[in-house]
Design an enzyme around this catalytic site. Structure first.
Site, PDB file in Angstrom:
ATOM      1  N   LYS A 114       0.818  -1.224   0.000  1.00 18.53           N
ATOM      2  CA  LYS A 114       0.000   0.000   0.000  1.00 18.53           C
ATOM      3  C   LYS A 114       0.849   1.271   0.000  1.00 18.53           C
ATOM      4  O   LYS A 114       0.384   2.317  -0.422  1.00 18.53           O
ATOM      5  CB  LYS A 114      -0.965  -0.007   1.185  1.00 18.53           C
ATOM      6  CG  LYS A 114      -2.034  -1.083   1.021  1.00 18.53           C
ATOM      7  CD  LYS A 114      -3.306  -0.770   1.744  1.00 18.53           C
ATOM      8  CE  LYS A 114      -4.404  -1.727   1.276  1.00 18.53           C
ATOM      9  NZ  LYS A 114      -5.673  -1.540   1.905  1.00 18.53           N
ATOM     10  N   LYS A 197      -4.764  -8.074  -6.490  1.00 16.08           N
ATOM     11  CA  LYS A 197      -6.158  -8.276  -6.085  1.00 16.08           C
ATOM     12  C   LYS A 197      -7.063  -7.110  -6.502  1.00 16.08           C
ATOM     13  O   LYS A 197      -6.589  -5.974  -6.630  1.00 16.08           O
ATOM     14  CB  LYS A 197      -6.251  -8.519  -4.580  1.00 16.08           C
ATOM     15  CG  LYS A 197      -6.040  -7.303  -3.720  1.00 16.08           C
ATOM     16  CD  LYS A 197      -6.448  -7.610  -2.273  1.00 16.08           C
ATOM     17  CE  LYS A 197      -6.456  -6.312  -1.491  1.00 16.08           C
ATOM     18  NZ  LYS A 197      -7.344  -6.280  -0.373  1.00 16.08           N
ATOM     19  N   LYS A 200     -10.704  -1.492  -4.085  1.00 16.07           N
ATOM     20  CA  LYS A 200     -11.545  -0.276  -4.206  1.00 16.07           C
ATOM     21  C   LYS A 200     -10.733   0.923  -4.662  1.00 16.07           C
ATOM     22  O   LYS A 200     -11.216   1.773  -5.374  1.00 16.07           O
ATOM     23  CB  LYS A 200     -12.125   0.123  -2.838  1.00 16.07           C
ATOM     24  CG  LYS A 200     -13.071  -0.819  -2.225  1.00 16.07           C
ATOM     25  CD  LYS A 200     -13.540  -0.215  -0.894  1.00 16.07           C
ATOM     26  CE  LYS A 200     -13.642  -1.273   0.164  1.00 16.07           C
ATOM     27  NZ  LYS A 200     -12.453  -1.401   1.009  1.00 16.07           N
TER      28      LYS A 200
END
Ligand code: AQP
Length: 335
Positions: A114, A197, A200
């Site tokens: 991230k 993956k 959002k």
């Protein structure tokens, strides 16, 4: 108190939920409500570990709750609440920060993934600390089972480590939870990049199918989904794009991967993708109708009730933690 074991899980209100969130998490929660005393959280404190617009965040919190309800979480049987409405989550997080070691945290792969976008130097300390807050979420409720997608396995492992370490140092306090990771629906991959993956906050909207996407948008996204240059449909780890689409088809339609491959034998990707779009739209339309029927006011009332229930459990646990550690004014703690 209920005799059932307790289960805790949550989702960040970082945008519209997608098929990965549904197939990897929410879908499994529905059946688990029968066997466990379930606590489902909307983890807004996790969401702010990356920048959020306050107005958008407020609406996303309500929208995530609406998905929970429309998908079949029953607020009379399960507790649904917003993380920041129960102060003990942030309080216990701080305490667990003093139990977690830098060595534990540096192993967390999600931070590496991230923080890639902004670089670790510009990422928030909260993003680095995310797994400790998640441990606090779980441990506050004497949770025995944590149903999550495969991507969260490492965080539940850290939670177990922190619980055991605390118990050893201060005496038996926390239940050591276990992750419940379903082998089906484990990880739904991005439509535009099947090696990562579905997410959002992906840069492109062609990465995900949002639960609120219109039928036209769903068709468009599926027709554009990345596959490969082989003309036939087969289920093969070495063909991640095709495998991911077959997984989605199979999870929503109930057919096995083999049945789907046989159904499209001799046909091309055009037919297969049209078939998949049909299956996805058939799943989404009734869900969207149920979502539309739940007002913001109804959602707020359910969330308030949930925060009261969750708050009562969490504050009792946190008081116990404080006593164990010698924190606070003992007179207050004994009241
Ligand atoms: N692609 C996925 N496949 C299967 N399960 C998934 N989950 C998320 N993405 C997939 C599961 O959904 C639950 C809630 O996830 P989250 O929203 O709290 O955090 P996340 O895993 O970081 O989800 P996103 O969509 O990738 O959000 P952003 O982009 O904001 O970080 C978890 O149980 C997770 O396993």
């Amino acid at each position: 108190m209920s005799e059932k074991k307790r289960l805790f899980s949550g989702i960040q209100p970082t945008g519209n939920l997608h098929l990965g969130n549904y197939l990897g998490a929410v879908r499994n929660w529905i059946s688990l409500q029968d066997d466990y005393e379930a606590v489902f959280c909307i983890v807004d404190l996790h969401a702010i570990t990356v920048a959020q617009d306050p107005c958008v965040l407020r609406q996303s919190i309500l929208d995530v709750a609406r998905v929970y309800l429309a998908a079949g979480i029953d607020p009379d049987r399960s507790t649904i609440f917003v993380q920041s409405d129960v102060g003990a989550h942030a309080e216990l997080c701080w305490v667990l920060n003093t139990v977690a070691r830098m060595g534990d945290m540096e192993k967390m792969t999600q931070f590496k993934d991230k923080s890639d976008k902004e670089g670790s130097e510009r990422s928030s300390v909260g993003l680095f600390d995310y797994p400790v807050l998640m441990a606090a979420d779980i441990l506050l409720y004497d949770t025995e089972v944590v149903p999550v997608g495969d991507d969260q396995r490492q965080h539940v492992e850290l939670t177990r480590t922190l619980a055991r370490r605390f118990n050893k140092q201060f005496g038996e306090t926390f239940v050591v939870p276990r992750a419940d990771i379903r082998s089906d629906g484990m990880r739904i991959m991005g439509l535009d990049d099947p090696t990562k993956k579905m997410s959002k906050s992906a840069a492109s909207e062609y990465n995900y199918i949002s639960l609120t996407d219109t039928s036209d948008i769903v068709r468009k996204k599926i027709m554009k989904a990345v596959t490969d240059s082989e003309p036939s449909i087969s289920y093969d780890q070495n063909r991640p794009g095709v495998k991911n689409l077959i997984d989605i088809y199979s999870l929503l339609d109930g057919k096995s991967a083999d049945e789907i491959v046989r159904q499209y034998d001799g046909k091309g990707f055009g037919d297969f993708k049209k078939g998949l779009a049909h299956v996805v739209v058939d799943f989404l339309l009734p869900l969207q109708d149920r979502m539309a029927a739940i007002s913001d006011d109804d959602v707020c009332t359910i969330l308030e009730r949930g925060a009261q229930r969750a708050g009562a459990i969490a504050s009792e646990k946190y008081s116990h933690v404080k006593k164990r550690m010698g924190l606070g004014n003992d007179n207050n703690l004994n009241k």
